[in-house]
Each structure stands twice: as structure tokens, then as C-alpha cells.
Design an enzyme around this catalytic site. Structure first.
Site, PDB file in Angstrom:
ATOM      1  N   PHE A 112       0.820  -1.286  -0.126  1.00  0.00           N
ATOM      2  CA  PHE A 112      -0.029  -0.036   0.123  1.00  0.00           C
ATOM      3  C   PHE A 112       0.954   1.267   0.023  1.00  0.00           C
ATOM      4  O   PHE A 112       0.356   2.433  -0.347  1.00  0.00           O
ATOM      5  CB  PHE A 112      -1.015   0.039   1.103  1.00  0.00           C
ATOM      6  CG  PHE A 112      -0.379   0.349   2.405  1.00  0.00           C
ATOM      7  CD1 PHE A 112      -0.393   1.651   3.057  1.00  0.00           C
ATOM      8  CD2 PHE A 112       0.154  -0.619   3.378  1.00  0.00           C
ATOM      9  CE1 PHE A 112       0.273   2.079   4.060  1.00  0.00           C
ATOM     10  CE2 PHE A 112       1.097  -0.086   4.558  1.00  0.00           C
ATOM     11  CZ  PHE A 112       0.750   1.284   4.843  1.00  0.00           C
ATOM     12  N   LYS A 113       1.966   1.074   0.275  1.00  0.00           N
ATOM     13  CA  LYS A 113       3.066   2.334   0.434  1.00  0.00           C
ATOM     14  C   LYS A 113       3.057   3.123  -0.939  1.00  0.00           C
ATOM     15  O   LYS A 113       3.260   4.089  -1.011  1.00  0.00           O
ATOM     16  CB  LYS A 113       4.325   1.830   0.998  1.00  0.00           C
ATOM     17  CG  LYS A 113       4.324   1.520   2.189  1.00  0.00           C
ATOM     18  CD  LYS A 113       3.944   2.400   3.530  1.00  0.00           C
ATOM     19  CE  LYS A 113       3.867   1.771   4.748  1.00  0.00           C
ATOM     20  NZ  LYS A 113       5.089   1.482   5.536  1.00  0.00           N
ATOM     21  N   ASP A 114       2.941   2.220  -1.966  1.00  0.00           N
ATOM     22  CA  ASP A 114       2.973   2.741  -3.422  1.00  0.00           C
ATOM     23  C   ASP A 114       1.968   3.864  -3.649  1.00  0.00           C
ATOM     24  O   ASP A 114       2.154   4.566  -4.426  1.00  0.00           O
ATOM     25  CB  ASP A 114       2.788   1.522  -4.353  1.00  0.00           C
ATOM     26  CG  ASP A 114       4.165   0.631  -4.483  1.00  0.00           C
ATOM     27  OD1 ASP A 114       5.242   0.977  -4.375  1.00  0.00           O
ATOM     28  OD2 ASP A 114       3.734  -0.767  -4.638  1.00  0.00           O
TER      29      ASP A 114
END
Length: 476
Positions: A112-114
Site C-alpha cells: 500500500f505504500k506505493d
């Protein structure tokens, strides 16, 4: 829009200033002076927007020092089907009545950091080009932030990345993702310690104003407001998908979110969305055995742990015992009293390793005012949830998402959809998937053989001066 420090520093700054700065000069974290409010009519008008255009609408409420056409172009360049694998970008999957999974892991590094880091890379490149400057990014990762930052910044003009990580504590896939990169502007530093040691080093360097200014140090951790505000968007996107209904049904529906949480950045974005007026019933923080956040929401005591008391678990990205973003929430909880926040997160934590708000009226009303709840998951819970999700729904989830699903089921309310934020694809934690299901998770073809690639990483002790020396040597 101006931004202030959670610790009361008198300066007020604009977005592009704090984009490149990270921490405030007094060690505090930046927040907007006020949260812009979004009414029901505006929410309804956003139905049907692409994710990129929804991002523009939300970000433009916080960013007034980038021309609107430029900001819209940045959002459209960031959130594409080519990058995120689906036109919806964050599609919602119904697992069972009232329980949904929001897919946030279709980006370049499968986490999810993307969602925020891809935007941050474009924002950095845009602003540095506009200024004719360079930036040296110093970050800390427990697994996913590092690879997301490095893949977002690799090859970007004017940017170098120095990413610290806890030596030997990430999954083999996470290590290979980061350490196999050979780009000259990417530098991996494995710290002999735990994630909190890495985070402490980043904060210490950021608080050395002379070093920070000399070497143009910025951050990509969620202490950087730009990254956190980018995460606000997918709360709105989840709500819009979960509340699709016939026009005859009046009023905005309410939803709840459960968020696997270690450093409090992901769920803090949900807090911001709720403060903006998004109809969120509950924000449920799901922790693993490192349950500093669950302990606070149950008891009012915030107690950080040392390295010896930080468990090494099968959801390693949450093996965190000092939640840096938590300061933003406490600032709002205590009526934005910067002096008190500075005392709590400065002297009191340094002296006692804890602070206690259990008798404070602000804590007593926190659940009602801010919607927070919490729960805890263990290794046995993760295995059981992974098996159950696979057996009943045919859906394979990673270990952190499993923590979220386990805790979400404990907080379901009739008539209120519960959305669990997915954190990563299962391949990033293959050993535990094999333990749970007896089979390897699939992996995208582009990552085949990655663990066998040459590695580029430097191991250093948990020593601020050694890290400073490494940065200076590679920037000279």
C-alpha cells in the site's frame, strides 16, 4: 493553506516548503492549521471521478502553491492502470455481508505504500526542478516503505535515497526488492537493531538543523505530511465504492475502516479524512503482538518499548513500538495544545518511556469524538485468518491484512460496512503463507529470481554519527 508544528513552533509554512523539509524545526510534525471540510453535496459530486481526478480534488484542498493544471497533471501521471494494474486503482472486494477488502497493493512494489510514494516521487521531481535544487532523502523502513520509496525515486532527477532498515528483520522478498536495486541514486543501509532504531536515527538527523541544511535532507516516511495526505484519498475512494446506492436513498451512508497499524501513518490518514467530514463510523487500529497502539486505546497509556521488548513477528512491517505519527492524533486529541504535546513526546517520553492520559477528559471522550477503536492479533490468529479467508472466499491475504481481518470481525456493526485496508500481496511474506496453506503464493513474473540477484547494501551499527558520515561521503 498554512501548516503548523504539533509542538508549537511559531512558523507557518506552505505545502511545498514542508514537502522538502519533513520534520518541523522543533522536532514536531506538520499538520494544516485547519482541516478543510467536505459536505455531502461535494461527496456526491465526486462519484464517477477517476481515482486520479479524485486525488486532485482532495489534494487541491491542501496544496495551493502548485498551479492547479500542474497538480492535476501530476495526479494523472501517477495513478494510471499501467502502474497500478487496474482502472479502479483501489478496487473494493466484498468478502462476506458487511465486510470488504480495499485493494491497495497493485503498485510497483506490491504494498500500500506505493499509493502515496508514487505521488511523492513526482512531487519531489517537480518541485526540485522548479527550484533548481537537489534533495537527499533519508528514510526508515520496517519492510514496505523502503522498497516503495526506492522504486518511486529511482532515476528521478535531483534525488538521492538513503534508506535504513533493521538488519535481518525484513522478509527475504522485502530484502531482495530493496537490496537488488543497482541505481546510483539509491543507497541501502541495514542498521544493527530494530525499526525503532532506524526511525530514531532519521529523527536525530532531521533535528540536526545544520547537517540537514548542509546536505539538503528530506524524508519520505509518513512523518512527511505530503505522504500522509496522499493516503487520505483512498479512504474517500473506499467510501464512494461501499456506499453506492439508488438515488432515492437519502443522506450519506456511514462506513468503518480497519487498518493494520504499526507507525500510525495509514490510520492517521483515516483520521484526517474523518476530520474533513467523510462519514466514518469507526477507525479500528489492528496491531500485532507489538500492541503499543491497542494498549493506548484500551487504557490511555502510551508506552514505548525498547529493542529487547519489540517482538519479531510474522507481520514484520508492524514490528514497531514507537508510533511516530501518533503525535499528530494526540495533538488533535488535546485540543491542538502544542506546548503539552511537546512536553509529552519530548521530556516525558525521554524520562519515563511512557505517558498516561487515562484520567484526562479528552481521552474519556476520544472514541465518541474521533471514532477510534482497536484490537490485537497474534501469529496463531494470522494463520487461522489466512486459512479461513482462503477456504471460504478463495482469497489469499498477507499476514498484515490477516491481522486487520481478524480485528475487523470483532468490531462489525449491523448496517455499517467494514472496509479492511489491504497492506501487501502475500508473496512478500511467503513463509507464513506456506505455513498456513501448505502452498507458495503466486508472484508477478517481473519478480522471478529476484532473491538471487546481486545485492547492494551497507551494514552499520545503530549510530547516528556513522549514518551521517555515510550520507556525507556519498553526497560529496
Amino acid at each position: 493553506m498554512r501548516y503548523l508544528s504539533t509542538r508549537g513552533h511559531p512558523d507557518r509554512k506552505r505545502f511545498c516548503e514542508i514537502l522538502l523539509e519533513g520534520l518541523a524545526p522543533d522536532g514536531g510534525l506538520y499538520l494544516p492549521e485547519t482541516y478543510p471540510r467536505v459536505d455531502a453535496a461535494t461527496l456526491e459530486s465526486w462519484r464517477g471521478l477517476s481515482y486520479a481526478d479524485l486525488a486532485f480534488e482532495i489534494l487541491s484542498l491542501y496544496i495551493d502553491d502548485i498551479p492547479a493544471d500542474d497538480l492535476r497533471a501530476i495526479c494523472r501521471r501517477t495513478y494510471t492502470e499501467d502502474v497500478f494494474g487496474t482502472p479502479q486503482i483501489v478496487p473494493l472486494k466484498k468478502l462476506e455481508p458487511g465486510l470488504y477488502l480495499e485493494a491497495l497493493s497493485n503498485g510497483p512494489t506490491l504494498a500500500f505504500k506505493d499509493m502515496a510514494m508514487q505521488l511523492l516521487g513526482h512531487l519531489f521531481e517537480y518541485e526540485l526542478a522548479r527550484r533548481g535544487e537537489e534533495l537527499n532523502i533519508l528514510g526508515a523502513t520496517s519492510g514496505d516503505t523502503g522498497s516503495a520509496a526506492e522504486y518511486a525515486m529511482r532515476g528521478k532527477k535531483g534525488v538521492r535515497v538513503f534508506m535504513t532498515s533493521p538488519h535481518g528483520r525484513m522478509s527475504p522478498f522485502q530484502q531482495a526488492q530493496m537490496f537488488s536495486l543497482q541505481d546510483e541514486n539509491i543507497h541501502n543501509i541495514a542498521i544493527e537493531g530494530v525499526f525503532d532504531d532506524c526511525q530514531d536515527i532519521v529523527k536525530a538527523v532531521s533535528n540536526d538543523l545544520e547537517f540537514k541544511r548542509r546536505w539538503r535532507i528530506g524524508t519520505v516516511n509518513s512523518i512527511n505530511w505530503a505522504r500522509l495526505v496522499a493516503q487520505v484519498v483512498y479512504y474517500f475512494a473506499g467510501w464512494l465504492q461501499a456506499t453506492e446506492r439508488p438515488p432515492s436513498q437519502p443522506g450519506p451512508g456511514r462506513v468503518s475502516f480497519t487498518v493494520p497499524s504499526g507507525n500510525f501513518g495509514n490510520i492517521c490518514a483515516g483520521h484526517v479524512a474523518r476530520m474533513m467530514g467523510l462519514p466514518i463510523e469507526q477507525l479500528v487500529a489492528a496491531t500485532n503482538e507489538n500492541d503499543v497502539l491497542d494498549e493506548f486505546f484500551r487504557t490511555g497509556v502510551y508506552r514505548v518499548r525498547g529493542a529487547a521488548d519489540t517482538y519479531e513477528t510474522s507481520s514484520p512491517s508492524m514490528d514497531i513500538s514507537k508510533a511516530s505519527n501518533f503525535e499528530r492524533f494526540v495533538f488533535d486529541l488535546l485540543g491542538r495544545d502544542g506546548a503539552r504535546v511537546k512536553a509529552l513526546f519530548g521530556d516525558e517520553l525521554a524520562r519515563n518511556g511512557r505517558f498516561d492520559l487515562s484520567s484526562d477528559p479528552a481521552f474519556a471522550s476520544a472514541a465518541a469524538r474521533f471514532g477510534f477503536a482497536s484490537g490485537r492479533s497474534t501469529h496463531a490468529d494470522r494463520l487461522a485468518t489466512i486459512r479461513d479467508c482462503w477456504d471460504r472466499q478463495g482469497v489469499m491475504v498477507d499476514t498484515h491484512t490477516a491481522d486487520g481481518l481478524k480485528v475487523a470481525r470483532e468490531h462489525l456493526q449491523p448496517g455499517v460496512p467494514m472496509i479492511v485496508l489491504e497492506t501487501a500481496l502475500p508473496i512478500k511474506f511467503a513463509a507464513t503463507i506456506v505455513e498456513a496453506l501448505g502452498r507458495e503464493p503466486g508472484r508477478p513474473a517481473r519478480f522471478d529470481g529476484m532473491e538471487d540477484l546481486p545485492r547492494r547494501v551497507t551494514v552499520l551499527p545503530a549510530d547516528v554519527e556513522r549514518v551521517k558520515q555515510f550520507i556525507a561521503t556519498h553526497c560529496a
